[in-house]
Design an enzyme around this catalytic site. Structure first.
Site, PDB file in Angstrom:
ATOM      1  N   ASP A  78      40.661  34.928  35.628  1.00 53.84           N
ATOM      2  CA  ASP A  78      39.744  35.415  35.225  1.00 53.84           C
ATOM      3  C   ASP A  78      40.356  36.925  34.825  1.00 53.84           C
ATOM      4  O   ASP A  78      41.335  37.497  35.179  1.00 53.84           O
ATOM      5  CB  ASP A  78      38.798  35.946  36.033  1.00 53.84           C
ATOM      6  N   GLU A 137      38.878  37.048  40.970  1.00 50.58           N
ATOM      7  CA  GLU A 137      39.876  37.726  41.623  1.00 50.58           C
ATOM      8  C   GLU A 137      39.432  39.252  41.180  1.00 50.58           C
ATOM      9  O   GLU A 137      39.386  40.006  41.873  1.00 50.58           O
ATOM     10  CB  GLU A 137      41.294  37.536  41.140  1.00 50.58           C
TER      11      GLU A 137
END
Length: 368
Positions: A78, A137
């Site tokens: 991400d 994350e």
């Protein structure tokens, strides 16, 4: 290491935009990773999560180390950038040996580095390798925390593929990171005809944030950032609700506990206002340890064999390596490319360091 091929793959990854929370985009990218890891000889799977699936891959060891405990690599797919960032303010471009674009530095460059290193050691003796690529994350890995804990059991060492220090040094410890949401419920009323009947959730939230700042000021080595504020609706209505997300960074667990205890106990300033504080994500402080020092010495020796000088230093930023370091596992982070501008529109990575870091990761795999 083939730099043009690495850059081509990095460009394809960057052009596949994957904002945190965009489950369809993240899942499509996860499928790409599963396929790529299979090409490299691994067994990979998606691990379901509502906001985007994670990826876990296992690569067999080879030779005398085939039955040894595995090494673990932590990464994420991400980014902080929304879909459309590439076509707008941050197009892919390469100028004077520097790659620009959303995610080149944090951290799709790290993904490409690992893939290249795995390919480079396919015929060499090495330990088994486990890889975890996290989908959330950038917001503290709330759905991946237990996965990382479970999959790190029994590994001999953990390496993070986050960006290094500006000079290329690896990261040997990290501050703790906690994200909270302060939600205030007030009472709506006409702002001119009957303001006394209302309780402004926005005014209460502002006072709560001032109180949070006073708590932080009582402690050394605490960072606090108010990242988001929302509330109310119309200027002629007393706001009935408001909320804010606040991020903290802590140098040690004791300070974290003291600050969070004080913040969660703050009383409402206004009669009738309801204040709720919820911890959204938490990464404990990863503090310096002899185990990490020993691992750094081994990595420095591996680097020296290929003509690279490897150093290490503490870091303020948090990542998934916080968790493994906190658990006591020998951990190092910062094996991504050298660059700058994480979470900024000038995000960039030095192209030549893609091959340099891949060579270092390959040396680690052959020697650790």
């Amino acid at each position: 290491m083939n730099l043009p091929l690495m850059m081509d793959r990095l460009r394809s990854y960057v052009e596949d935009e994957t904002p945190t929370g965009d489950a369809p985009a993240l899942n499509a990218f996860a499928d790409r990773l599963v396929h790529r890891y299979a090409e490299l000889g691994g067994t990979a799977r998606r691990v379901a999560a509502a906001t985007g699936d994670h990826v876990v891959a296992d690569f067999p060891g080879r030779g005398a180390l085939s039955d040894a405990a595995p090494v673990l690599f932590l990464a994420h797919h991400d980014t902080v950038w929304p879909v459309g960032q590439l076509a707008g303010a941050m197009p892919w471009r390469v100028e004077d040996g520097v790659i620009h674009g959303p995610g080149v530095f944090d951290m799709k460059g790290g993904l490409v580095i690992l893939e290249s290193a795995l390919g480079a050691v396919s015929e060499a003796d090495h330990r088994p390798v486990r890889v975890i690529v996290v989908a959330d994350e950038e917001v503290g890995s709330p759905t991946a925390r237990e996965l990382v804990k479970a999959e790190s059991a029994g590994v001999v060492a953990v390496f993070g593929l986050e960006p290094p220090h500006p000079n290329g040094d690896l990261k040997t410890s990290r501050w703790g990171s906690t994200r909270i949401r302060i939600t205030v419920t007030g009472r709506e009323a006409h702002a001119a005809l009957d303001p006394e009947s209302g309780i402004s959730a926005i005014d209460e939230l502002v006072d709560q944030l001032i109180a949070v700042r006073k708590v932080v000021a009582q402690h050394n080595h605490v960072l606090c950032n108010v990242g988001t504020i929302e509330g109310g609706g119309r200027t002629n209505v007393v706001a009935g609700s408001a909320w804010s997300d606040v991020g903290f960074r802590f140098v040690d667990p004791e300070t974290e506990a003291a600050v969070l205890a004080a913040v969660t106990a703050l009383p409402a300033v206004r009669d009738g206002a309801v204040v709720e504080v919820k911890v959204m994500s938490n990464r404990p402080a990863w503090q310096p340890s002899p185990a990490t020092d020993e691992l750094l010495a081994k990595v420095a020796a591996a680097g020296a064999e290929i003509g690279q000088q490897v150093g290490g230093a503490a870091a303020a930023g948090a990542a998934d390596t916080n968790l493994t370091g906190w658990l006591g596992l020998p951990t190092l982070d910062g094996l991504g490319p050298v660059g700058k501008g994480a979470h900024a529109v000038h995000e960039q990575a030095i192209a030549a360091t893609l091959t340099e870091r891949a060579a270092l990761v390959a040396a680690i795999l052959r020697t650790i």
